[in-house]
Scaffold this active site. Structure first.
Site, short mmCIF file in Angstrom:
data_model
loop_
_atom_site.label_atom_id
_atom_site.label_comp_id
_atom_site.label_asym_id
_atom_site.label_seq_id
_atom_site.Cartn_x
_atom_site.Cartn_y
_atom_site.Cartn_z
CG ASN A 48 -2.01 1.07 1.11
OD1 ASN A 48 -1.90 2.12 1.73
ND2 ASN A 48 -3.03 0.82 0.32
N GLY B 289 -2.31 1.59 4.95
CA GLY B 289 -1.00 2.21 4.76
C GLY B 289 -1.10 3.62 4.21
NE ARG C 223 -4.05 4.23 -4.34
CZ ARG C 223 -5.37 4.22 -4.51
NH1 ARG C 223 -6.17 3.66 -3.60
NH2 ARG C 223 -5.92 4.75 -5.60
CB CYS C 224 -5.28 3.17 3.49
SG CYS C 224 -5.27 1.53 2.77
CG MET C 225 -3.41 6.25 6.65
SD MET C 225 -2.22 6.45 7.99
CE MET C 225 -0.66 6.43 7.08
#
Length: 407
Positions: free
Chosen positions: A351, A394, A396-398
């Site tokens: 990620n 990770g 990208r998720c955040m």
């Protein structure tokens, strides 16, 4: 008017991004109720905030403008009528069992004068212990339960990628998989309708939170000006992808193909971006466990209707075909070692957040995957994530990019 949103790739130089700094909602996590709130563990808030601040500062040092969800939402409550409407919608979607509590909660929330304090309170959730004894007039009031919250917290909010996704000059305002996350998209609705940055920009919505089939931003990846990838996953329905494709093609932004990656329904592969991200023009991270059984379908813009087909051949072949490349490199999480890959994928080794072609942000803990990225010529910006990763997400998720330079 120049659009405040511009995302036509995963790797164009990142100019503006939206984050959410973890708040008191994490302190309302309890061991007995982790599963419905989609958590496996309880992060230590103070340390999680330090890690998140390091992430934000890493982006700023790279010239990225960092905006915060909580601040954008607060500024969107521009007058008393909008504030009142927001609170009513929030309470209607909060699944409040005790009828007698609704009016009290409305009065309590409306009495909060500072918009940012109001937004923080709605995100944190409200414990039953925070309410006074209310006159019990309904059966639902009289039949009490041991459940400690009158309104659940929203601990997943720091994964800003999921509730809505920037696509081209528009937004996919998503219908979330879990009831516990559906209220998160309410903030996006008010931001894009009422925030000064967006309210006069007439932002196109290519998906609606009122749809009856689910889709989440972690499954939506912009591979090029012509190609979007969407995961068929635990969190995103097949039907939703076809709806999204139709709406995107109507906008005439230049997108011609949507590739639907069937990654299965397992929680450990909850979104496409937990097993596959783009890090350069021709380089991708991938979790080797999905490669063997991965099926890809193409949805293309036809002259009269969509053209849908099942793709054959390797993932490399499919990517080369649609991205018009001679070759691509798949950088395998954990270096392809099944034990290392499983461990580092669980800790979001796949990620990555690209901030420019060939430059990404990664968690420092995924040492084997990070070494493979460096060997492939990728520039890494390391951030700590011992507490942030407990929410299973990770870099990208955040992060939710609002603006990337075109490539």
């Amino acid at each position: 008017m120049k659009s405040p949103l511009n995302v036509f790739s995963e790797i164009g130089k990142l100019k503006t991004v939206m984050l959410h700094r973890p708040g008191k909602e994490l302190e309302n996590l309890m061991p007995d109720y982790l599963e419905p709130l989609l958590f496996d563990d309880i992060p230590f808030l103070e340390q999680a905030q330090k890690e998140h601040d390091f992430f934000a500062e890493t982006l700023r040092k790279k010239g990225v403008e960092v905006l915060y969800l909580e601040e954008l939402a607060a500024v969107s409550l521009t007058d008393a009528d909008i504030k009142k409407q927001f609170i009513h919608e929030y309470l209607n979607e909060a699944d409040i069992k005790e009828e007698g509590a609704k009016q009290y909660l409305f009065d309590m929330l409306f009495s909060i004068e500072k918009p940012r304090e109001l937004i923080d309170t709605t995100m944190a959730g409200i414990q039953k212990s925070e309410l006074p004894e209310i006159e019990k007039k309904h059966l639902s009031d009289l039949v009490s339960s041991d459940y400690p919250f009158i309104i659940d917290p929203m601990p997943n909010l720091y994964f800003t990628r999921d509730p809505f996704a920037t696509i081209g000059h528009g937004v996919s305002l998503n219908r979330m998989y879990s009831v516990t996350r559906r209220r998160e998209t309410l903030y996006g609705k008010y931001i894009f309708n009422h925030h000064p940055m967006f309210k006069d920009a007439d932002i196109p919505m290519v998906y609606s939170r009122n749809e009856n089939t689910r889709i989440e931003g972690g499954d939506e990846l912009i591979l090029s000006k012509k190609v979007i990838a969407v995961g068929i996953s635990q969190r995103t329905d097949i039907v939703s992808i076809e709806k999204l494709a139709r709406n995107i093609f109507k906008e005439e932004w230049g997108f011609e193909h949507v590739l639907a990656f069937d990654i299965g329904q397992e929680r450990k592969f909850m979104h496409l971006d937990t097993v596959f991200t783009m890090v350069d023009y021709d380089k991708f991270t991938i979790h080797p466990e999905i490669e063997g059984d991965l099926t890809v379908y193409s949805i293309s813009k036809g002259t009269k209707d969509l053209v849908i087909s099942k793709e054959t051949g390797t993932l490399e072949h499919i990517l080369c075909k649609y991205l018009e490349l001679d070759s691509v490199s798949l950088i395998r999480c954990g270096g392809g070692n099944i034990t290392a890959a499983a461990r580092e994928q669980w800790n979001d080794g796949s990620n990555t957040l690209a901030i420019a072609p060939g430059e990404v942000v990664v968690y420092d803990r995924n040492t084997i995957t990070n070494k493979k990225l460096e060997e492939a010529g990728i520039k890494l910006n390391y951030i700590p994530g011992s507490e942030l990763v407990r929410g299973r997400g990770g870099p990208r998720c955040m992060s939710m990019p609002f603006y990337r330079e075109d490539i």
